[in-house]
Write an enzyme that holds these catalytic residues in place. Structure first.
Site, short mmCIF file in Angstrom:
data_model
loop_
_atom_site.label_atom_id
_atom_site.label_comp_id
_atom_site.label_asym_id
_atom_site.label_seq_id
_atom_site.Cartn_x
_atom_site.Cartn_y
_atom_site.Cartn_z
N LEU A 252 5.33 4.63 -1.10
CA LEU A 252 4.51 3.55 -1.66
C LEU A 252 4.12 3.93 -3.10
O LEU A 252 4.06 5.10 -3.44
CB LEU A 252 3.22 3.38 -0.83
CG LEU A 252 3.37 3.15 0.68
CD1 LEU A 252 2.00 2.84 1.29
CD2 LEU A 252 4.35 2.02 0.98
N GLY B 76 5.26 2.12 -6.20
CA GLY B 76 5.94 1.32 -7.22
C GLY B 76 6.07 2.02 -8.56
O GLY B 76 5.95 3.25 -8.67
N LYS C 171 1.94 10.06 -17.79
CA LYS C 171 0.68 10.63 -18.27
C LYS C 171 0.59 12.11 -17.91
O LYS C 171 -0.02 12.90 -18.64
CB LYS C 171 -0.52 9.87 -17.73
CG LYS C 171 -1.04 8.82 -18.69
CD LYS C 171 -0.24 7.55 -18.76
CE LYS C 171 0.84 7.46 -19.78
NZ LYS C 171 1.61 6.21 -19.74
N ASP D 133 4.34 -7.34 -12.54
CA ASP D 133 5.37 -7.44 -13.58
C ASP D 133 6.41 -8.53 -13.31
O ASP D 133 7.05 -9.01 -14.24
CB ASP D 133 6.12 -6.10 -13.70
CG ASP D 133 5.30 -5.04 -14.42
OD1 ASP D 133 4.14 -5.32 -14.75
OD2 ASP D 133 5.84 -3.94 -14.63
N ALA E 97 -0.34 -2.04 -15.32
CA ALA E 97 -0.81 -1.76 -13.95
C ALA E 97 -2.17 -2.42 -13.69
O ALA E 97 -2.39 -3.04 -12.65
CB ALA E 97 -0.89 -0.26 -13.73
N HIS F 229 -25.10 11.13 -29.51
CA HIS F 229 -24.59 12.01 -30.56
C HIS F 229 -24.54 13.44 -30.03
O HIS F 229 -25.48 13.86 -29.37
CB HIS F 229 -25.50 11.95 -31.79
CG HIS F 229 -25.10 12.91 -32.86
ND1 HIS F 229 -24.03 12.68 -33.70
CD2 HIS F 229 -25.61 14.13 -33.22
CE1 HIS F 229 -23.90 13.70 -34.53
NE2 HIS F 229 -24.85 14.59 -34.26
#
Ligand code: NAI
Length: 459
Positions: free
Chosen positions: A39, A41, A52, A305, A314, A437
């Site tokens: 599973l 895709g 990545k 897609d 995605a 900051h």
């Protein structure tokens, strides 16, 4: 009569599994049909997750090789088989997690290739699944250049993930997200990289100032990039590939170890029996859908897609999967606003954007206000050792329409831009918010202070 379900989902990628999970969460009986062994895709197996992982290894190598900038003595080189092993571990971890989740939630996974039958039933390897609604989520595959065949050296992102060596010389064709990410990856791994883009700018869908900045940053990294360049021929001879392309009025010939084609992804519709089931395709072969993601056949939906919607991402497919599952359950879900979905590219430097580019915002002669905040004025960015900028596009009345960023960790920072454009915040509203900051998020905060006419560190 076969098994009876409320929903049959074809394809267990991000679109399909999100639709299945949400439909099950709403109490529906769900069959999830997948022809692959695993599973996940494109995203889990061949896209977001493995790339990545590779880019993370590349970033570690870049940091090690620049370590003297931070006062550390070290130098590194890639152990390619270990890099690939890391990539595979990340993929397996995600696949295992997803498989467990789908099982725990009580979704029936049906292994095999699905074919639609008229009347919203589905056939899988000879057995018939009755379902009140069918969701087509069969995904996409890399496109090739017409007339060019794949070889062991002329490859797409699919093959690049399993390449058993690091090429020394590479031509990447196409400077969309895939092309930019692989050009960046191979450069970090030490290859000489040439990037060839047909349109007049790299990252052609981004704001033009982002395109200019990525071209500049890539040049600085030693990537030879050509925009407005047409590939004339491509052939393999022995273990080398010859790429001939026109760059301006010059013809260039490159002999390289690998040519990676990254010219977009096309829909996967083979063997689905769509036409016979009354599901129309567009001229480009995507499944035609209306604003609610209904196809031309009753009770057949398309997401991800394969569907003719604006973005192949995605997170878009997650959103579409959820929307369709909820609509099937009778919940009113408004049409998806694609303009406010963030777009992220993990090259070095990273690119992220949401909303309208300056050019789009100006269409129809509208007045816009823009601000560009250089990351070199942000302390944390200097500590990270990276430049880049944040660009904000707002209407004359102050409503923010676009946020565009290039630089350190902007793929994470864009989540704030998503809230700003989705909630139609104004410049003054955002300028009143206090950013911590020292963080990279001050790039955004200070861009808004400057737009509000009260710059802090910028001029
Ligand atoms: P793309 O459509 O984004 O970019 C392909 C590029 O190739 C375009 O700029 C196009 O002008 C260029 N091109 C086409 N034919 C060419 C030719 N013959 N010579 C030179 N250049 C040519 O497609 P890409 O990059 O393959 O990505 C596919 C999809 O996957 C996209 O929707 C993309 O956004 C998505 N994706 C998203 C990622 C992310 O979110 N980080 C990562 C990778 C892909």
């Amino acid at each position: 009569m076969g098994d009876a379900y409320d929903v049959a989902v074809i394809g267990a990628g991000t679109g399909g599994y999100s639709a299945a999970l949400r439909a099950r969460g709403l109490g529906k009986r769900v069959a999830l049909v997948e022809r692959d062994d695993r599973l996940g895709g494109t995203c889990l197996l061949r896209g977001c997750i493995p790339t990545k992982a590779l880019l993370r290894s590349a970033a570690v190598l870049d940091t090690v090789n620049r370590s003297d900038e931070w006062g550390i003595k070290a130098s590194g080189e890639a152990d390619w088989s270990a890099v690939l092993a890391f990539q595979q571990r990340m993929v397996e971890k995600n696949v295992k997690g997803l498989t467990g989740l789908v099982g725990q939630r009580g979704i029936d996974v049906v292994k095999g290739a699905a074919k639609l039958l008229p009347g919203s039933a589905v056939q899988v390897e000879g057995s018939r699944i009755e379902a009140a609604d069918v969701v087509v989520a069969s995904g996409s595959a890399p496109k090739l250049i017409p007339g060019i065949e794949r070889t062991d050296r002329i490859i797409t992102s699919d093959e690049a993930l399993a390449l058993d060596f690091i090429p020394e010389t590479v031509v990447v064709i196409g400077a969309g997200a895939v092309g930019l990410e692989f050009a960046s990856l191979y450069r970090s791994l030490g290859a000489e990289v040439t990037l060839v883009e047909m349109l007049p700018h790299l990252a052609p869908l981004e704001d033009q100032e982002i395109s200019k900045e990525i071209a500049r940053a890539f040049r600085k990294r030693g990537i030879e990039a050509y925009a407005g360049a047409a590939v004339k021929s491509l052939r393999q001879e022995g273990e080398r590939v010859e790429v001939v392309f026109d760059a301006g009025d010059q013809e260039k010939i490159s002999w390289v170890d690998i040519c990676l084609i990254a010219v977009g992804r096309g829909p996967v519709t083979d063997g689905l029996g769509l036409a016979e089931a009354g599901v129309e395709l567009t001229e480009r072969g995507f499944v035609r859908v209306d604003g609610l993601l209904r196809t031309t056949a009753p009770h057949v939906w398309a997401i991800g897609d394969v569907a003719d919607t604006p973005l192949q991402l995605a997170h878009v497919s997650f959103t579409e999967g959820y929307a369709v599952a909820e609509r099937i359950a009778g919940i009113q879900v408004p049409e998806i606003e694609y303009a406010n979905i963030p777009r992220v590219t993990y090259c070095t430097p990273e690119i992220a954007s949401v909303g309208l580019t300056e050019a789009r915002a100006k269409e129809g002669g509208r007045d816009v206000r823009t601000e560009k905040l250089d990351f070199r004025g942000v302390g944390k960015a200097n500590i990270e050792g990276e430049g880049g900028f944040v660009k904000v596009v707002a209407e004359a009345d102050g409503t923010v329409r676009g946020v565009h960023m290039i630089g350190p960790h902007v793929t994470d920072l864009i989540a704030e831009g998503m809230l700003i454009t989705s909630w139609e915040a104004t410049i003054d509203e955002v300028a009143a918010l206090i950013h911590p900051h020292p963080t990279l998020s001050e790039g955004l905060g200070e861009a808004f202070l400057a737009l509000a006419g009260k710059p802090l560190h910028s001029v």
